[in-house]
Design a protein around this motif. Structure first.
Motif, PDB file in Angstrom:
ATOM      1  N   LYS A  51       0.804  -1.219   0.000  1.00 41.90           N
ATOM      2  CA  LYS A  51       0.000   0.000   0.000  1.00 41.90           C
ATOM      3  C   LYS A  51       0.844   1.280   0.000  1.00 41.90           C
ATOM      4  N   ILE A  52       2.155   1.130   0.080  1.00 43.30           N
ATOM      5  CA  ILE A  52       3.026   2.303   0.188  1.00 43.30           C
ATOM      6  C   ILE A  52       2.906   3.203  -1.045  1.00 43.30           C
ATOM      7  N   GLY A  53       2.814   2.600  -2.230  1.00 39.43           N
ATOM      8  CA  GLY A  53       2.684   3.388  -3.456  1.00 39.43           C
ATOM      9  C   GLY A  53       1.430   4.245  -3.453  1.00 39.43           C
ATOM     10  N   GLU A  54       0.308   3.661  -3.047  1.00 38.03           N
ATOM     11  CA  GLU A  54      -0.945   4.410  -2.979  1.00 38.03           C
ATOM     12  C   GLU A  54      -0.858   5.533  -1.944  1.00 38.03           C
ATOM     13  N   LEU A  55      -0.259   5.225  -0.807  1.00 38.30           N
ATOM     14  CA  LEU A  55      -0.094   6.237   0.231  1.00 38.30           C
ATOM     15  C   LEU A  55       0.762   7.392  -0.272  1.00 38.30           C
ATOM     16  N   GLU A  56       1.833   7.058  -0.956  1.00 36.84           N
ATOM     17  CA  GLU A  56       2.719   8.087  -1.500  1.00 36.84           C
ATOM     18  C   GLU A  56       1.960   9.015  -2.452  1.00 36.84           C
ATOM     19  N   ASN A  57       1.167   8.421  -3.348  1.00 32.42           N
ATOM     20  CA  ASN A  57       0.393   9.236  -4.293  1.00 32.42           C
ATOM     21  C   ASN A  57      -0.613  10.135  -3.574  1.00 32.42           C
ATOM     22  N   ALA A  58      -1.256   9.578  -2.535  1.00 30.08           N
ATOM     23  CA  ALA A  58      -2.243  10.360  -1.787  1.00 30.08           C
ATOM     24  C   ALA A  58      -1.586  11.541  -1.092  1.00 30.08           C
ATOM     25  N   LEU A  59      -0.395  11.325  -0.559  1.00 29.08           N
ATOM     26  CA  LEU A  59       0.309  12.411   0.129  1.00 29.08           C
ATOM     27  C   LEU A  59       0.791  13.467  -0.859  1.00 29.08           C
ATOM     28  N   LEU A  60       1.253  13.017  -2.028  1.00 27.63           N
ATOM     29  CA  LEU A  60       1.737  13.960  -3.035  1.00 27.63           C
ATOM     30  C   LEU A  60       0.617  14.833  -3.589  1.00 27.63           C
ATOM     31  N   ASN A  61      -0.587  14.289  -3.605  1.00 27.51           N
ATOM     32  CA  ASN A  61      -1.706  15.010  -4.215  1.00 27.51           C
ATOM     33  C   ASN A  61      -2.548  15.812  -3.223  1.00 27.51           C
ATOM     34  N   CYS A  62      -2.202  15.758  -1.935  1.00 25.77           N
ATOM     35  CA  CYS A  62      -3.007  16.498  -0.962  1.00 25.77           C
ATOM     36  C   CYS A  62      -2.506  17.933  -0.856  1.00 25.77           C
ATOM     37  N   GLU A  63      -3.383  18.805  -0.421  1.00 22.04           N
ATOM     38  CA  GLU A  63      -3.018  20.203  -0.210  1.00 22.04           C
ATOM     39  C   GLU A  63      -2.808  20.447   1.276  1.00 22.04           C
ATOM     40  N   LEU A  64      -1.627  20.937   1.617  1.00 21.75           N
ATOM     41  CA  LEU A  64      -1.294  21.193   3.014  1.00 21.75           C
ATOM     42  C   LEU A  64      -1.381  22.688   3.293  1.00 21.75           C
ATOM     43  N   HIS A  65      -1.934  23.018   4.449  1.00 17.45           N
ATOM     44  CA  HIS A  65      -2.128  24.425   4.779  1.00 17.45           C
ATOM     45  C   HIS A  65      -1.447  24.794   6.092  1.00 17.45           C
ATOM     46  N   GLY A  66      -2.052  24.405   7.206  1.00 24.21           N
ATOM     47  CA  GLY A  66      -1.528  24.811   8.503  1.00 24.21           C
ATOM     48  C   GLY A  66      -0.722  23.732   9.192  1.00 24.21           C
ATOM     49  N   SER A  67      -1.390  22.958  10.058  1.00 24.92           N
ATOM     50  CA  SER A  67      -0.728  21.914  10.833  1.00 24.92           C
ATOM     51  C   SER A  67      -0.552  20.667   9.971  1.00 24.92           C
ATOM     52  N   VAL A  68       0.665  20.480   9.473  1.00 24.17           N
ATOM     53  CA  VAL A  68       0.918  19.391   8.537  1.00 24.17           C
ATOM     54  C   VAL A  68       0.608  18.031   9.154  1.00 24.17           C
ATOM     55  N   CYS A  69       1.026  17.827  10.400  1.00 26.30           N
ATOM     56  CA  CYS A  69       0.799  16.522  11.032  1.00 26.30           C
ATOM     57  C   CYS A  69      -0.689  16.201  11.119  1.00 26.30           C
ATOM     58  N   GLN A  70      -1.485  17.179  11.514  1.00 25.84           N
ATOM     59  CA  GLN A  70      -2.922  16.950  11.634  1.00 25.84           C
ATOM     60  C   GLN A  70      -3.566  16.682  10.282  1.00 25.84           C
ATOM     61  N   GLU A  71      -3.070  17.329   9.240  1.00 21.62           N
ATOM     62  CA  GLU A  71      -3.650  17.152   7.913  1.00 21.62           C
ATOM     63  C   GLU A  71      -3.224  15.834   7.269  1.00 21.62           C
ATOM     64  N   VAL A  72      -2.011  15.393   7.592  1.00 22.94           N
ATOM     65  CA  VAL A  72      -1.481  14.176   6.972  1.00 22.94           C
ATOM     66  C   VAL A  72      -2.005  12.916   7.654  1.00 22.94           C
ATOM     67  N   GLU A  73      -2.228  12.986   8.962  1.00 19.05           N
ATOM     68  CA  GLU A  73      -2.601  11.782   9.699  1.00 19.05           C
ATOM     69  C   GLU A  73      -3.860  11.093   9.170  1.00 19.05           C
ATOM     70  N   PRO A  74      -4.946  11.810   8.845  1.00 18.27           N
ATOM     71  CA  PRO A  74      -6.127  11.122   8.307  1.00 18.27           C
ATOM     72  C   PRO A  74      -5.826  10.374   7.002  1.00 18.27           C
ATOM     73  N   ILE A  75      -4.913  10.919   6.209  1.00 24.21           N
ATOM     74  CA  ILE A  75      -4.548  10.253   4.954  1.00 24.21           C
ATOM     75  C   ILE A  75      -3.821   8.946   5.251  1.00 24.21           C
ATOM     76  N   ILE A  76      -2.867   9.010   6.184  1.00 24.42           N
ATOM     77  CA  ILE A  76      -2.138   7.788   6.555  1.00 24.42           C
ATOM     78  C   ILE A  76      -3.100   6.764   7.141  1.00 24.42           C
ATOM     79  N   ASN A  77      -4.060   7.231   7.938  1.00 23.80           N
ATOM     80  CA  ASN A  77      -5.017   6.318   8.573  1.00 23.80           C
ATOM     81  C   ASN A  77      -5.833   5.524   7.558  1.00 23.80           C
ATOM     82  N   GLU A  78      -6.033   6.096   6.368  1.00 26.90           N
ATOM     83  CA  GLU A  78      -6.797   5.386   5.335  1.00 26.90           C
ATOM     84  C   GLU A  78      -6.078   4.103   4.902  1.00 26.90           C
ATOM     85  N   PHE A  79      -4.758   4.103   4.987  1.00 29.18           N
ATOM     86  CA  PHE A  79      -3.976   2.966   4.499  1.00 29.18           C
ATOM     87  C   PHE A  79      -3.389   2.126   5.639  1.00 29.18           C
TER      88      PHE A  79
END
Length: 210
Positions: A51-79
């Motif tokens: 699942k690492i490839g899918e996770l990588e793509n999801a992270l590359l395509n997300c838009e980050l604004h303020g708290s990066v950790c808070q925004e990234v964690e839900p994406i990681i949780n999906e995988f």
């Protein structure tokens, strides 16, 4: 195992692991898997390799604004999935009991007194290590509890400059990595011959003030 010590910030994170697991890992060099990484807090999520490839793509395509950790964690949780069982859980009591002693010699004796196959195997591995490396590592991890991250890196740099000038480092690298005999001739060759003053000399400030 090569006459060195756990570096690259290890004095900071090993000293902060649960119980005496950091001292156990630092002295033995035991390799751990994903389950133990999450159990010890060295990893936050377990994502299977497929699942690492899918996770990588999801992270590359997300838009980050303020708290990066808070925004990234839900994406990681999906995988993320439940991590494998942690092997160290079975031995936590023995690890905390034996590796909580106030010296490497105390740890060796405690493991011998356990009189069980796992402790005997750990004891056998420790007896193969550089006595100087073991004592430097023990002091470093105990000292690391009181250091912030920057101070830990500075101390490890100081130690690295001293250790690479000690015979055990060249002996260990040659025996383990180059010649592959796996029978290094440590000097001194026993814990009893490694004095406290000798270990203290590794921790003293460098002559040039670095």
């Amino acid at each position: 195992g090569i006459g060195f010590f756990p570096d690259v910030g290890a004095s900071y994170f090993l000293s902060r692991l649960p119980g005496e697991t950091g001292m156990f890992l630092g002295l033995t060099g035991t390799r751990i898997g994903a389950g133990d990484m999450v159990y010890l807090g060295l990893g936050t999520h377990y994502v299977p390799s497929e699942k690492i490839g899918e996770l990588e793509n999801a992270l590359l395509n997300c838009e980050l604004h303020g708290s990066v950790c808070q925004e990234v964690e839900p994406i990681i949780n999906e995988f993320a999935e439940k991590p494998p069982d942690a092997d160290l859980v079975r031995y936590r009591d023995v690890i905390d009991r034996c590796f909580g002693k106030n010296s490497v010699e105390g740890i060796i004796k405690a493991l011998a007194d356990e009189n069980n196959p796992w402790a005997s195997k750990v004891l056998e591995e420790l007896r193969k290590k550089s006595p100087t490396g073991l004592k430097v590592t023990f002091r470093l991890i105990r000292k690391g509890k009181d250091l912030d991250f920057d101070s830990s890196l500075k101390l490890e740099y100081r130690l690295s400059q001293r250790m690479v000038r000690h015979k055990d480092y060249y002996e260990g690298v040659y025996a383990i990595v180059v010649d592959k005999t796996h029978t290094p001739m440590w000097e001194p060759n026993s814990l009893e011959k490694v004095s406290d003053d000798f270990i203290e000399s590794f921790f003293e400030p460098l002559p040039d003030g670095a």
